[in-house]
Motif scaffolding. Structure first.
Motif, PDB file in Angstrom:
ATOM      1  N   ILE A 221      61.999 -62.995  90.459  1.00 24.28           N
ATOM      2  CA  ILE A 221      62.549 -63.349  91.776  1.00 24.28           C
ATOM      3  C   ILE A 221      63.205 -64.726  91.719  1.00 24.28           C
ATOM      4  O   ILE A 221      64.332 -64.916  92.192  1.00 24.28           O
ATOM      5  CB  ILE A 221      61.440 -63.326  92.848  1.00 24.28           C
ATOM      6  CG1 ILE A 221      60.956 -61.898  93.072  1.00 24.28           C
ATOM      7  CG2 ILE A 221      61.948 -63.928  94.163  1.00 24.28           C
ATOM      8  CD1 ILE A 221      59.705 -61.795  93.922  1.00 24.28           C
ATOM      9  N   ALA A 222      62.503 -65.708  91.145  1.00 22.64           N
ATOM     10  CA  ALA A 222      63.027 -67.080  91.074  1.00 22.64           C
ATOM     11  C   ALA A 222      64.323 -67.133  90.283  1.00 22.64           C
ATOM     12  O   ALA A 222      65.285 -67.808  90.674  1.00 22.64           O
ATOM     13  CB  ALA A 222      61.984 -68.005  90.456  1.00 22.64           C
ATOM     14  N   GLN A 223      64.393 -66.399  89.181  1.00 19.34           N
ATOM     15  CA  GLN A 223      65.600 -66.450  88.354  1.00 19.34           C
ATOM     16  C   GLN A 223      66.782 -65.757  89.028  1.00 19.34           C
ATOM     17  O   GLN A 223      67.924 -66.186  88.892  1.00 19.34           O
ATOM     18  CB  GLN A 223      65.312 -65.856  86.976  1.00 19.34           C
ATOM     19  CG  GLN A 223      64.360 -66.731  86.167  1.00 19.34           C
ATOM     20  CD  GLN A 223      64.213 -66.290  84.729  1.00 19.34           C
ATOM     21  OE1 GLN A 223      64.975 -65.473  84.232  1.00 19.34           O
ATOM     22  NE2 GLN A 223      63.223 -66.830  84.041  1.00 19.34           N
ATOM     23  N   ARG A 224      66.506 -64.713  89.792  1.00 21.12           N
ATOM     24  CA  ARG A 224      67.596 -64.072  90.530  1.00 21.12           C
ATOM     25  C   ARG A 224      68.118 -64.979  91.641  1.00 21.12           C
ATOM     26  O   ARG A 224      69.325 -65.064  91.880  1.00 21.12           O
ATOM     27  CB  ARG A 224      67.140 -62.736  91.109  1.00 21.12           C
ATOM     28  CG  ARG A 224      66.938 -61.680  90.058  1.00 21.12           C
ATOM     29  CD  ARG A 224      66.750 -60.308  90.663  1.00 21.12           C
ATOM     30  NE  ARG A 224      66.369 -59.360  89.628  1.00 21.12           N
ATOM     31  CZ  ARG A 224      66.189 -58.063  89.841  1.00 21.12           C
ATOM     32  NH1 ARG A 224      66.381 -57.568  91.056  1.00 21.12           N
ATOM     33  NH2 ARG A 224      65.845 -57.265  88.856  1.00 21.12           N
ATOM     34  N   ILE A 225      67.204 -65.642  92.343  1.00 25.74           N
ATOM     35  CA  ILE A 225      67.627 -66.558  93.395  1.00 25.74           C
ATOM     36  C   ILE A 225      68.409 -67.722  92.801  1.00 25.74           C
ATOM     37  O   ILE A 225      69.405 -68.177  93.369  1.00 25.74           O
ATOM     38  CB  ILE A 225      66.412 -67.059  94.203  1.00 25.74           C
ATOM     39  CG1 ILE A 225      65.831 -65.901  95.025  1.00 25.74           C
ATOM     40  CG2 ILE A 225      66.797 -68.215  95.126  1.00 25.74           C
ATOM     41  CD1 ILE A 225      64.586 -66.245  95.804  1.00 25.74           C
ATOM     42  N   LEU A 226      67.979 -68.211  91.632  1.00 25.45           N
ATOM     43  CA  LEU A 226      68.721 -69.288  90.968  1.00 25.45           C
ATOM     44  C   LEU A 226      70.146 -68.830  90.639  1.00 25.45           C
ATOM     45  O   LEU A 226      71.106 -69.571  90.878  1.00 25.45           O
ATOM     46  CB  LEU A 226      67.995 -69.721  89.690  1.00 25.45           C
ATOM     47  CG  LEU A 226      68.694 -70.814  88.867  1.00 25.45           C
ATOM     48  CD1 LEU A 226      68.814 -72.108  89.661  1.00 25.45           C
ATOM     49  CD2 LEU A 226      67.955 -71.067  87.555  1.00 25.45           C
ATOM     50  N   ARG A 227      70.290 -67.620  90.103  1.00 22.04           N
ATOM     51  CA  ARG A 227      71.635 -67.108  89.804  1.00 22.04           C
ATOM     52  C   ARG A 227      72.467 -66.979  91.071  1.00 22.04           C
ATOM     53  O   ARG A 227      73.664 -67.293  91.078  1.00 22.04           O
ATOM     54  CB  ARG A 227      71.547 -65.751  89.088  1.00 22.04           C
ATOM     55  CG  ARG A 227      70.986 -65.820  87.676  1.00 22.04           C
ATOM     56  CD  ARG A 227      71.321 -64.584  86.874  1.00 22.04           C
ATOM     57  NE  ARG A 227      70.769 -63.372  87.438  1.00 22.04           N
ATOM     58  CZ  ARG A 227      69.548 -62.909  87.173  1.00 22.04           C
ATOM     59  NH1 ARG A 227      68.746 -63.592  86.365  1.00 22.04           N
ATOM     60  NH2 ARG A 227      69.117 -61.789  87.714  1.00 22.04           N
ATOM     61  N   LEU A 228      71.826 -66.527  92.132  1.00 16.31           N
ATOM     62  CA  LEU A 228      72.517 -66.389  93.409  1.00 16.31           C
ATOM     63  C   LEU A 228      72.994 -67.741  93.932  1.00 16.31           C
ATOM     64  O   LEU A 228      74.147 -67.898  94.331  1.00 16.31           O
ATOM     65  CB  LEU A 228      71.581 -65.730  94.424  1.00 16.31           C
ATOM     66  CG  LEU A 228      72.091 -65.546  95.856  1.00 16.31           C
ATOM     67  CD1 LEU A 228      73.289 -64.629  95.883  1.00 16.31           C
ATOM     68  CD2 LEU A 228      70.983 -65.009  96.752  1.00 16.31           C
ATOM     69  N   ILE A 229      72.099 -68.724  93.904  1.00 19.17           N
ATOM     70  CA  ILE A 229      72.432 -70.071  94.381  1.00 19.17           C
ATOM     71  C   ILE A 229      73.555 -70.674  93.541  1.00 19.17           C
ATOM     72  O   ILE A 229      74.489 -71.283  94.066  1.00 19.17           O
ATOM     73  CB  ILE A 229      71.180 -70.973  94.360  1.00 19.17           C
ATOM     74  CG1 ILE A 229      70.222 -70.568  95.480  1.00 19.17           C
ATOM     75  CG2 ILE A 229      71.558 -72.447  94.500  1.00 19.17           C
ATOM     76  CD1 ILE A 229      68.896 -71.301  95.476  1.00 19.17           C
TER      77      ILE A 229
END
Length: 371
Positions: A221-229
């Motif tokens: 989840i954290a890595q997907r949100i980082l990519r999104l941001i």
């Protein structure tokens, strides 16, 4: 598998070897290469049936899920069910229970908020995560720092924004100081029970802390949100400013001289060209910071590293100027620094109140922004 004449289907990819059993890279000797007629420096996928047990590791080669920004963000909020479409999700109103199904035993269910506001705090902690977080395919979320205030800020902010249980966290501290005192200090600061202090040769007042959640679901989840941001910030100067302030908190240094800021230094991993130097330079461009210079360092008298450093410079120079290679005798490997020294550029960053989470940082740095 070879000895038992199991059937193998082999798919060639790019650079490394992956092993099903350890979920990571492995080394293969010359003999297996010769037996299977494999070419070195390639990635192979092995799918085998052995004793009626499947060893399919196809998930290691699947491409990352494509993030649809229009669907994942609505009214300045990240809608997690839209971002986690391949997760198992149960809806509990304002919260959801999510589970990232893999063959990894460290993937566990977790409850968290359904909608995540894109706030200054969210952008800062993910800037800090970009700088000091573990972003590999490990089975955990980890943020590392030797500043207790940054560890505390990251833990409390992440917990509040995502609405997770405080008991999910654990802390591993390595220190050369008195173990009992270090243990008491961190327990009192973070109100955390799951804590381990180990020996280290590094001399740091409070030790080096690894703040972790041992859950592959949270890591994904954290890595997907980082990519999104990272996709969003390059097109929005407000988002970008707070995100960069988090990166600078982890990988930055402010040099002061005679009660003014002389320069800002932003360190990066030169080998991660697209992820760090080029991305950071694009962010600075979004913020109107253009009069910087970049230095790539490598171990002196090492021809292999010198050649690699030159390749990195050539790749960055296709988009940015003022980049040089500098050999250093005390340097191990390859590293890089972006220097920001012009007053107008520093002022462009100043309006985002560069992030330092405690009063000592404020006294040391903030007061200089005004003048």
């Amino acid at each position: 598998l070879i000895k038992n004449h199991s059937k193998l289907r082999i798919y060639i990819k790019d650079k490394h070897f992956y092993g099903t059993s350890i979920r990571g890279r492995i080394n293969l000797g010359k003999k297996p290469f010769d037996k299977l007629y494999l070419e070195p420096l390639k990635t192979y996928q092995f799918i085998a049936d052995f004793n009626n047990k499947s060893f399919n590791n196809e998930h290691l080669f699947k491409n990352n899920i494509t993030i649809d920004l229009k669907d994942a963000i609505k009214e300045n909020k990240i809608i997690l069910p839209k971002l986690l479409q391949d997760f198992k999700i149960k809806d509990f109103g304002e919260q959801i229970e999510v589970f990232y199904e893999t063959r990894c035993k460290d993937s566990k269910k977790i409850r968290l908020n359904k909608k995540i506001e894109i706030s200054e705090d969210l952008l800062r902690i993910f800037g800090m995560y970009q700088a000091e977080g573990t972003k590999t395919k490990g089975n955990y979320l980890c943020f590392t720092n030797n500043d207790p205030n940054q560890i505390k800020y990251f833990k409390e902010t992440f917990t509040k924004i995502f609405g997770i249980d405080k008991k999910e966290w654990r802390l591993d501290v390595s220190s050369n100081k008195d173990k009992e005192k270090i243990d008491h200090y961190w327990r009192d600061l973070l109100r955390i029970d799951n804590l381990l202090v180990s020996n280290s040769s590094r001399n740091s007042e409070f030790g080096t802390a690894n703040l972790r959640i041992n859950n592959n679901t949270v890591r994904e989840i954290a890595q997907r949100i980082l990519r999104l941001i990272k996709n969003v910030v390059v097109n929005n100067d407000n988002y970008c400013g707070y995100f960069i302030s988090g990166i600078l908190a982890g990988d930055g240094y402010i040099c002061t001289e005679e009660n003014r800021i002389k320069r800002i230094e932003l360190y990066f991993n030169a080998n991660k060209i697209e992820e760090e130097p080029i991305f950071y330079l694009n962010c600075l461009k979004t913020l109107g910071v253009t009069n910087h210079h970049v230095r790539i360092y490598h171990t002196k008298y090492n021809e292999l590293l010198a050649e690699r450093a030159s390749q990195i410079v050539k790749e960055i120079q296709t988009r940015f100027n003022n980049i040089k290679v500098i050999p250093k005798s005390k340097m191990k490997g390859i590293g890089g620094t972006i220097f920001i020294h012009k007053k107008s550029d520093i002022q462009n960053l100043a309006k985002f109140s560069l992030f330092y989470p405690n009063i000592s940082h404020h006294d040391k740095f903030y007061k200089y922004w005004v003048s």
